[in-house]
Design a protein around this motif. Structure first.
Motif, PDB file in Angstrom:
ATOM      1  N   ASN A 254       0.822  -1.218   0.000  1.00  0.00           N
ATOM      2  CA  ASN A 254       0.000   0.000   0.000  1.00  0.00           C
ATOM      3  C   ASN A 254       0.858   1.270   0.000  1.00  0.00           C
ATOM      4  OD1 ASN A 254      -2.326  -1.473  -0.123  1.00  0.00           O
ATOM      5  ND2 ASN A 254      -2.860  -1.251   2.036  1.00  0.00           N
ATOM      6  N   GLU A 255       1.942   1.221  -0.773  1.00  0.00           N
ATOM      7  CA  GLU A 255       2.844   2.358  -0.993  1.00  0.00           C
ATOM      8  C   GLU A 255       3.467   2.884   0.298  1.00  0.00           C
ATOM      9  OE1 GLU A 255       0.636   5.276  -3.148  1.00  0.00           O
ATOM     10  OE2 GLU A 255       0.598   4.094  -4.997  1.00  0.00           O
ATOM     11  N   ASP A 256       3.545   2.034   1.318  1.00  0.00           N
ATOM     12  CA  ASP A 256       4.110   2.442   2.607  1.00  0.00           C
ATOM     13  C   ASP A 256       5.105   1.376   3.059  1.00  0.00           C
ATOM     14  OD1 ASP A 256       4.742   3.205   5.159  1.00  0.00           O
ATOM     15  OD2 ASP A 256       2.679   3.317   5.894  1.00  0.00           O
TER      16      ASP A 256
ATOM     17  N   ILE B  11       1.363  -1.219   8.461  1.00  0.00           N
ATOM     18  CA  ILE B  11       0.870  -2.210   9.423  1.00  0.00           C
ATOM     19  C   ILE B  11      -0.577  -2.519   9.063  1.00  0.00           C
ATOM     20  CG2 ILE B  11       0.303  -2.642  11.840  1.00  0.00           C
ATOM     21  CD1 ILE B  11       2.725  -0.979  12.601  1.00  0.00           C
ATOM     22  N   ALA B  12      -0.859  -3.794   8.858  1.00  0.00           N
ATOM     23  CA  ALA B  12      -2.166  -4.209   8.354  1.00  0.00           C
ATOM     24  C   ALA B  12      -3.139  -4.496   9.488  1.00  0.00           C
ATOM     25  CB  ALA B  12      -2.002  -5.448   7.478  1.00  0.00           C
TER      26      ALA B  12
ATOM     27  N   VAL C 124       1.780 -12.265  10.790  1.00  0.00           N
ATOM     28  CA  VAL C 124       2.562 -11.475   9.837  1.00  0.00           C
ATOM     29  C   VAL C 124       2.222 -11.901   8.412  1.00  0.00           C
ATOM     30  CG1 VAL C 124       4.481 -11.044  11.416  1.00  0.00           C
ATOM     31  CG2 VAL C 124       4.515 -13.073   9.966  1.00  0.00           C
ATOM     32  N   LEU C 125       2.506 -10.990   7.476  1.00  0.00           N
ATOM     33  CA  LEU C 125       2.350 -11.244   6.048  1.00  0.00           C
ATOM     34  C   LEU C 125       3.744 -11.222   5.432  1.00  0.00           C
ATOM     35  CD1 LEU C 125      -0.451  -8.576   5.496  1.00  0.00           C
ATOM     36  CD2 LEU C 125      -0.792 -10.981   6.119  1.00  0.00           C
TER      37      LEU C 125
ATOM     38  N   VAL D 129       0.481  -7.626  11.381  1.00  0.00           N
ATOM     39  CA  VAL D 129      -0.966  -7.417  11.478  1.00  0.00           C
ATOM     40  C   VAL D 129      -1.276  -6.997  12.910  1.00  0.00           C
ATOM     41  CG1 VAL D 129      -3.255  -8.427  11.200  1.00  0.00           C
ATOM     42  CG2 VAL D 129      -1.371  -9.167   9.715  1.00  0.00           C
ATOM     43  N   MET D 130      -1.879  -5.832  13.055  1.00  0.00           N
ATOM     44  CA  MET D 130      -2.154  -5.314  14.389  1.00  0.00           C
ATOM     45  C   MET D 130      -3.243  -6.129  15.081  1.00  0.00           C
ATOM     46  SD  MET D 130      -4.209  -1.819  13.351  1.00  0.00           S
ATOM     47  CE  MET D 130      -4.175  -1.198  15.021  1.00  0.00           C
TER      48      MET D 130
END
Length: 577
Positions: A280-282, A286-287, A381-382, A412-413
């Motif tokens: 996401n361009e970041d 953090i998802a 995590v991804l 992933v939060m």
């Protein structure tokens, strides 16, 4: 003057007794000094310098110069880190031995054998003690002595020869050389190698033990002998530093010890074909569950030559991916979780010219719920492992192809939920709420409020649940708090439940946390014919220990229309006269 003979005799006897006591005390005092101070001497003697793997004789001499026999004598030697004593148990830090009684003016000598398993330039301090009970006193005493060994020499050396810099995909060679410089044999020696999963061992001489190619059996290393192990490998690691740790182990007294460690650092130069992955361009994205993520793979030719037949692949890993939602990919292997781009799917990859760059993107959705089945299911995590390669190579690089690597791990939060429930009939908690129902203007009715807390995905700290009492509502009493503490703010009507820490899966696998308290509601004329507000929105706030982010959630405010109480009819929540 008239003398009382009987009194004189009595005083004389008392004086003699007192004098005897004083003389005995003085004698006992000097005897005590003789026994405890100068009367018992201990001394450590050993060689000036120790050597790894060579048994070191340590002699502890005890000289009894007192006038009393020393009974129940015990001698002890502290065992330093990186050393073992013959006869001591594994993990023992003090070796203690009982010895015979030591008579006055006699000596005793106890010999310990210590083997150092690692060298040290700063030397080592040896500490020994003797404890005893003088026969004539009965009390127990102890004396201690120390001796410094200037240095502990390395008995087995381990050196590494390796290229300082390599490229991703380039084969490199590591030569590990060992030599026995001690006056002892290192028995059953082994070389153990620890390296990251990005390294592939292609050839070794001699051959390792097992398929993992991490252990080599050397056998006994005789005094003065030496040898080497040659390892050829490749790495697909990103640019940076490749760290390989080598350990040389040997057996002492039936147990294997590490006698040498070697940290090997190799610089991995940036690949001529570089690759970068972002979510996401970041780069620090953090998802959260349910997110749609667009991954961007950016590639660039960092040389002045063209690269042909480019192939780019991305391998996905992580339980939170909804793999069926993959979009904008030419193909996806559901078994290997890998997608691939080449000149067939993307003609621009047939040749990437000098200095050229480009991007590829694909989308994938995350699951809305955490896949929690066990207490240990947390910190999701991804993972994306991406690779770019071309059969074209640059001059001077010993590789069959040019490879670039990029990995991305996205956290992933967590998520914490609070459910605010209001009850009039609450027999389950042993509470009897008083007052009219439906509520009446000017009359107080009691209700119990339940805050139920569930935590998903990550451990959280500094948890705070809060809400404010509405006008006409007062705090009654605390009924139950399963963890933390409940605070009532007084005039501002704010109620706060504070919990230091809540573990992941609390309320999902295990029972939820709960706070229960009672309130009293007194409707006013303006509430007539409506459901009276009792409690504002309930807000939960916490610090996610995995991502260090503040996470929040809420539940709606509450009125006398108690939708959570199955014993209450809808019309019973409306205020009457």
């Amino acid at each position: 003057m008239k003398f009382d003979t009987q009194k004189m005799n009595m005083y004389g006897k008392r004086g003699i007794i007192a004098l005897g006591i004083i003389l005995f005390a003085i004698g006992a005092y000097y005897f005590y000094l003789g026994v405890t101070s100068g009367g018992v001497n201990i001394e450590i003697s050993t060689v000036a310098e120790a050597e790894v793997g060579v048994p070191l004789d340590i002699n502890l001499s005890i000289r009894n110069e007192s006038n009393s026999t020393l009974k129940d004598v015990k001698v002890s030697l502290d065992i330093p880190n990186g050393a073992i004593v013959v006869g001591a148990r594994e993990g023992q830090i003090i070796e203690t031995r009982s010895v015979n009684d030591i008579r006055p003016s006699s000596s005793y000598e106890e010999r310990f054998q210590m083997i150092f398993t690692e060298g040290r330039e700063e030397g080592e301090k040896l500490t020994a003690r003797v404890s005893y009970t003088p026969e004539s006193i009965g009390a127990r005493f102890e004396k201690e002595t120390e001796k410094e060994i200037p240095a502990v020499k390395e008995g087995l050396t381990l050196e590494a020869e390796v290229s300082e810099t390599i490229f991703p995909g380039e084969e490199f060679e590591v030569i590990l050389k060992y030599k026995n410089t001690a006056q002892a044999v290192f028995e059953s020696a082994e070389l153990e190698l620890d390296y990251p999963k990005t390294v592939t061992i292609t050839k070794t001489d001699p051959s390792p033990i097992g398929k993992e190619k991490r252990l080599w059996n050397i056998g006994d290393i005789e005094e003065g002998s030496e040898g080497e192990i040659v390892i050829n490998a490749t790495t697909l690691g990103e640019s940076g530093t490749l760290v390989i740790n080598a350990s040389l182990n040997a057996v002492f007294l039936g147990k294997s010890f590490t006698v040498q460690n070697k940290k090997i650092e190799i610089a991995i130069a940036p690949s001529p074909l570089s690759l970068k992955v972002t979510a996401n361009e970041d780069p620090n994205y953090i998802a959260k569950p349910g997110d749609m993520i667009r991954y961007t793979l950016s590639y660039e030719n960092n040389t002045r030559q063209d690269f042909e037949d480019i192939v780019i692949q991305a391998k996905l890993g992580g339980e939170m991916f909804e793999f069926g939602t993959m979009a904008n990919v030419p193909s996806f292997n559901n078994f290997t979780k890998t997608t691939l781009w080449n000149k067939g799917s993307n003609p621009e990859l047939e040749m990437v010219g000098a200095g050229a760059k480009g991007t590829l993107t694909f989308d994938i959705k995350l699951k809305s719920d955490y896949p929690i089945k066990r207490l240990s299911d947390k910190n999701f995590v991804l993972d994306i492992e991406a690779k770019i390669e071309s059969p074209t190579t640059t001059e001077g690089v010993a590789a069959g192809k040019t490879v670039g690597i990029a990995n991305l791990e996205t956290k992933v939060m967590g998520q914490i939920n609070v459910d605010a429930l209001g009850l009039f009939r609450d027999a389950g908690n042993g509470v009897i709420n008083n007052g009219p129902l439906p509520p009446q203007v000017g009359k107080a009715t009691e209700f119990t409020i339940h805050w139920v807390l569930k935590n998903y995905g990550t451990d959280v700290n500094e948890v705070e649940v809060s809400a404010e009492l509405e006008n006409g509502v007062v705090f009654g009493k605390e009924i139950k708090v399963s963890d933390g503490r409940l605070e009532f703010g007084g005039e501002d009507g704010k109620i706060v439940w504070k919990i230091p820490r809540v573990n992941a899966t609390r309320g999902v696998i295990s029972s939820p946390l709960e706070a229960v308290f009672q309130i009293r509601v007194t409707p006013r004329p303006e509430h007539l014919g409506t459901a009276m507000p009792m409690l504002s929105m309930t807000i939960v706030k916490a610090t996610d220990s995995f991502t260090n982010l503040t996470i929040t959630n809420f539940d709606q405010g509450m009125t006398t229309m108690l939708t959570d109480d199955p014993t209450i009819k809808a019309e019973e929540g409306t205020v009457i006269q």
